[in-house]
Design a protein around this motif. Structure first.
Motif, mmCIF file in Angstrom:
data_model
loop_
_atom_site.group_PDB
_atom_site.id
_atom_site.type_symbol
_atom_site.label_atom_id
_atom_site.label_comp_id
_atom_site.label_asym_id
_atom_site.label_seq_id
_atom_site.Cartn_x
_atom_site.Cartn_y
_atom_site.Cartn_z
ATOM 1 N N ARG A 7 0.704 -1.328 0.149
ATOM 2 C CA ARG A 7 -0.019 0.068 0.035
ATOM 3 C C ARG A 7 0.877 1.280 -0.127
ATOM 4 N N SER A 8 0.260 2.464 -0.127
ATOM 5 C CA SER A 8 0.984 3.798 -0.414
ATOM 6 C C SER A 8 1.988 3.838 -1.135
ATOM 7 N N GLY A 9 2.075 2.911 -2.371
ATOM 8 C CA GLY A 9 2.862 3.148 -3.302
ATOM 9 C C GLY A 9 4.277 2.331 -3.310
ATOM 10 N N HIS A 10 4.366 1.563 -1.948
ATOM 11 C CA HIS A 10 5.355 0.948 -1.684
ATOM 12 C C HIS A 10 5.444 -0.263 -2.269
ATOM 13 N N ALA A 11 6.816 -0.745 -2.304
ATOM 14 C CA ALA A 11 7.158 -2.083 -3.069
ATOM 15 C C ALA A 11 8.351 -2.739 -2.462
ATOM 16 N N ALA A 12 8.315 -4.036 -2.719
ATOM 17 C CA ALA A 12 9.487 -4.812 -2.076
ATOM 18 C C ALA A 12 9.838 -6.035 -3.332
ATOM 19 N N LEU A 13 11.119 -6.331 -3.098
ATOM 20 C CA LEU A 13 11.640 -7.485 -3.909
ATOM 21 C C LEU A 13 11.543 -8.747 -2.985
ATOM 22 N N LEU A 14 10.635 -9.539 -3.330
ATOM 23 C CA LEU A 14 10.970 -10.767 -2.415
ATOM 24 C C LEU A 14 11.359 -12.091 -3.095
ATOM 25 N N THR A 15 12.312 -12.667 -2.358
ATOM 26 C CA THR A 15 12.990 -13.891 -2.930
ATOM 27 C C THR A 15 13.015 -15.028 -2.126
ATOM 28 N N ASP A 16 12.673 -16.222 -2.918
ATOM 29 C CA ASP A 16 12.457 -17.420 -2.242
ATOM 30 C C ASP A 16 13.776 -18.195 -2.284
ATOM 31 N N ASP B 185 16.492 18.084 -15.513
ATOM 32 C CA ASP B 185 17.209 16.806 -14.856
ATOM 33 C C ASP B 185 15.946 15.769 -14.755
ATOM 34 N N GLY B 186 15.535 15.458 -15.984
ATOM 35 C CA GLY B 186 14.273 14.601 -16.163
ATOM 36 C C GLY B 186 14.725 13.003 -15.566
ATOM 37 N N LYS B 187 15.956 12.566 -15.730
ATOM 38 C CA LYS B 187 16.243 11.203 -15.438
ATOM 39 C C LYS B 187 16.180 11.259 -13.843
ATOM 40 N N THR B 188 16.531 12.268 -13.088
ATOM 41 C CA THR B 188 16.541 12.216 -11.588
ATOM 42 C C THR B 188 15.024 12.300 -11.310
ATOM 43 N N ILE B 189 14.264 13.259 -11.687
ATOM 44 C CA ILE B 189 13.057 13.418 -11.183
ATOM 45 C C ILE B 189 12.177 11.977 -11.690
ATOM 46 N N ALA B 190 12.620 11.314 -12.837
ATOM 47 C CA ALA B 190 11.703 10.133 -12.923
ATOM 48 C C ALA B 190 12.176 9.079 -11.757
ATOM 49 N N LEU B 191 13.481 8.969 -11.480
ATOM 50 C CA LEU B 191 13.970 7.975 -10.502
ATOM 51 C C LEU B 191 13.373 8.367 -9.346
ATOM 52 N N LEU B 192 13.164 9.491 -8.832
ATOM 53 C CA LEU B 192 12.344 9.690 -7.596
ATOM 54 C C LEU B 192 10.853 9.507 -7.599
ATOM 55 N N HIS B 193 10.236 9.669 -8.793
ATOM 56 C CA HIS B 193 8.959 8.945 -8.835
ATOM 57 C C HIS B 193 8.737 7.519 -8.734
ATOM 58 N N GLU B 194 9.933 7.189 -9.241
ATOM 59 C CA GLU B 194 9.993 5.398 -9.501
ATOM 60 C C GLU B 194 10.288 4.675 -7.974
ATOM 61 N N ARG B 195 11.320 5.397 -7.303
ATOM 62 C CA ARG B 195 12.055 4.834 -6.144
ATOM 63 C C ARG B 195 11.295 5.563 -4.893
ATOM 64 N N GLY B 196 10.645 6.405 -4.934
ATOM 65 C CA GLY B 196 10.221 6.819 -3.627
ATOM 66 C C GLY B 196 8.559 7.685 -4.039
ATOM 67 N N GLU B 197 8.040 8.210 -3.052
ATOM 68 C CA GLU B 197 6.860 8.663 -2.891
ATOM 69 C C GLU B 197 6.673 10.094 -3.042
ATOM 70 N N VAL B 198 6.498 10.725 -4.156
ATOM 71 C CA VAL B 198 6.533 12.409 -4.062
ATOM 72 C C VAL B 198 5.370 12.800 -3.340
ATOM 73 N N LEU B 199 5.615 13.567 -2.369
ATOM 74 C CA LEU B 199 4.743 14.166 -1.164
ATOM 75 C C LEU B 199 4.162 15.672 -1.937
ATOM 76 N N SER B 200 4.949 16.457 -2.331
ATOM 77 C CA SER B 200 4.741 17.633 -2.936
ATOM 78 C C SER B 200 5.609 18.089 -3.581
ATOM 79 N N LYS B 201 5.463 19.308 -4.742
ATOM 80 C CA LYS B 201 6.532 19.561 -5.508
ATOM 81 C C LYS B 201 6.125 21.003 -5.952
ATOM 82 N N GLU B 202 7.195 22.027 -6.206
ATOM 83 C CA GLU B 202 6.870 23.210 -6.673
ATOM 84 C C GLU B 202 7.771 23.284 -7.819
ATOM 85 N N VAL B 203 7.242 23.589 -8.916
ATOM 86 C CA VAL B 203 7.770 24.053 -10.141
ATOM 87 C C VAL B 203 7.925 25.251 -10.420
#
Length: 411
Positions: A230-239, A363-381
């Motif tokens: 939930r809340s956009g989180h994810a994990a890598l589960l290994t058997d 810096d589109g690459k870092t912005i995309a990574l932050l959306h992918e690896r974290g949860e963006v709570l707010s932003k001001e452009v």
């Protein structure tokens, strides 16, 4: 055949023989009889003494048995002597486990790991195959064809071992790269005694189709799947491959690439078959093996699985009081899965930070990574930059600090 030495109890050896019998059945054997001998020390020649070997031979004749399995590793000379006296094929615990692994290996990596373990185990035992060709005596002109063949076989085995080690070293590098590409996503490993239901739990949580069967070592290869929480989180589960008492050293070495998934995990879910008699004993045994492979200090949650097979609620209540953080599940019935997901969620949230970063709009690459690896709570452009408040993992926050984009840590 097992022995009870002064530093082990008869109960422990009987428990070990129960497991050996289960291993033997997994390999397709039928158990005809079993023996435990009390000894002050191991017999150097026949491990258990010639009198016990004769007793086993008589029992084998009665049951028409054609195999003797020893619970501990035998020296090559001991194996040869026991076979000579008993006239029956002899194997030890490691040979039995290697046979099971050879049957279970499905992928190229698993087959290479098993072959390496088998070759390294058999190398000092090759003499047994060529005893019938050797000549008595010594000196010039007395070297027989058996000795020549033996040297040739040993050379071939050593060359094959070298090739397999190189191949598995490449696998180590590839898997290290795979782990690096996974980024900062939390890694969770399912660990525990073999046949505790790890693969069934993996399938229930992730929708994977990992092979499951009610036998020891049904799975040898590590399988990794993304689990969305939930809340956009994810994990890598290994058997991971199941653990076992007296895990042979050859397997620890050969399966290093697989076991590293345990050592590199952020969180361990220690799966225990709660329906198994003395399940706490198997929990302790698995913990000792986990420590042996260098993962004893990992954050761990205990998952008591197979509660559908327990019909006495008092057993579960007692375990719940003794292990207050324990999670009770039935992978086959889907019970307790939400609690497992919540445990992963809570761990991830405890490993996170909220940071404020300022980036160039370009810096589109870092912005995309932050959306992918974290949860963006707010932003001001702004005209040239963008300020973001982001919840990320602690390793990711540290990476952002190193590249100089973090303005403030807020929680």
């Amino acid at each position: 055949m097992g022995i009870s030495l002064p530093d082990t109890s008869v109960e422990d050896e009987h428990e070990s023989l129960d497991e050996l019998a289960q291993l033997a059945r997994t390999a397709g054997a039928t158990i005809a009889d079993r023996f435990v001998q009390n000894r002050t020390r191991i017999d150097g020649k026949t491990y258990v003494g010639s009198g016990m070997i004769e007793r086993i031979k008589r029992a084998a004749d009665v049951h028409e048995a054609n195999l003797i399995i020893f619970d501990n590793d035998l020296r090559p000379s001991q194996g040869r002597e026991i076979e000579k006296v008993s006239e029956i094929k002899v194997i030890d615990r490691t040979e039995l486990i290697l046979d099971i692994f050879a049957r279970r290996a499905q992928t190229k990596v698993a087959r290479a790991q098993v072959e390496l373990a088998q070759l390294e185990y058999e190398l000092p035992r090759l003499r047994r195959l060529w005893d019938h060709l050797e000549r008595l005596g010594g000196g010039i002109g007395t070297r027989g064809p058996g000795e020549t063949q033996l040297e040739s076989d040993r050379r071939l085995v050593r060359e094959r071992v070298k090739i397999l080690k190189k191949r598995l070293k490449d696998v180590d590098v590839d898997r290290a790269e795979q782990r690096k590409r996974r980024g900062s996503m939390t890694r969770v490993a399912l660990v525990g005694y073999t046949n505790a239901g790890k693969s069934s739990l993996m399938n229930a949580l992730s929708g994977a189709d990992t092979f499951t069967e009610d036998l020891l070592f049904a799975t040898l290869d590590a399988t990794t799947r993304r689990i969305d929480l939930r809340s956009g989180h994810a994990a890598l589960l290994t058997d991971t491959v199941g653990l076992i008492k007296k895990l042979p050293h050859h397997l620890v070495v050969s399966f290093r690439a697989t076991l590293e998934e345990v050592a590199d995990a952020d969180l361990l879910l220690h799966v225990v078959d709660v329906s198994r008699p003395h399940c706490e004993r198997y929990l302790e045994l698995a913990e000792s093996v986990i420590s042996e492979i260098g993962a004893g200090d990992k954050a761990t949650r205990i998952v008591f699985n197979k509660i559908d097979r327990v019909h006495d609620d008092a057993v579960l209540d007692c375990l719940g009081r003794k292990y207050p953080g324990g999670i009770f599940t039935s992978a086959t019935e889907g019970r307790g899965l939400d609690e497992v997901r919540e445990a992963m969620q809570a761990f991830i949230e405890n490993q996170e930070e909220i940071v404020e970063v300022t980036l160039s709009n370009e810096d589109g690459k870092t912005i995309a990574l932050l959306h992918e690896r974290g949860e963006v709570l707010s932003k001001e452009v702004g005209d040239e930059s963008i300020a973001m408040r982001v919840r990320v993992s602690k390793p990711e926050a540290e990476r952002l600090r190193k590249v100089g984009v973090v303005q403030r840590q807020t929680g």
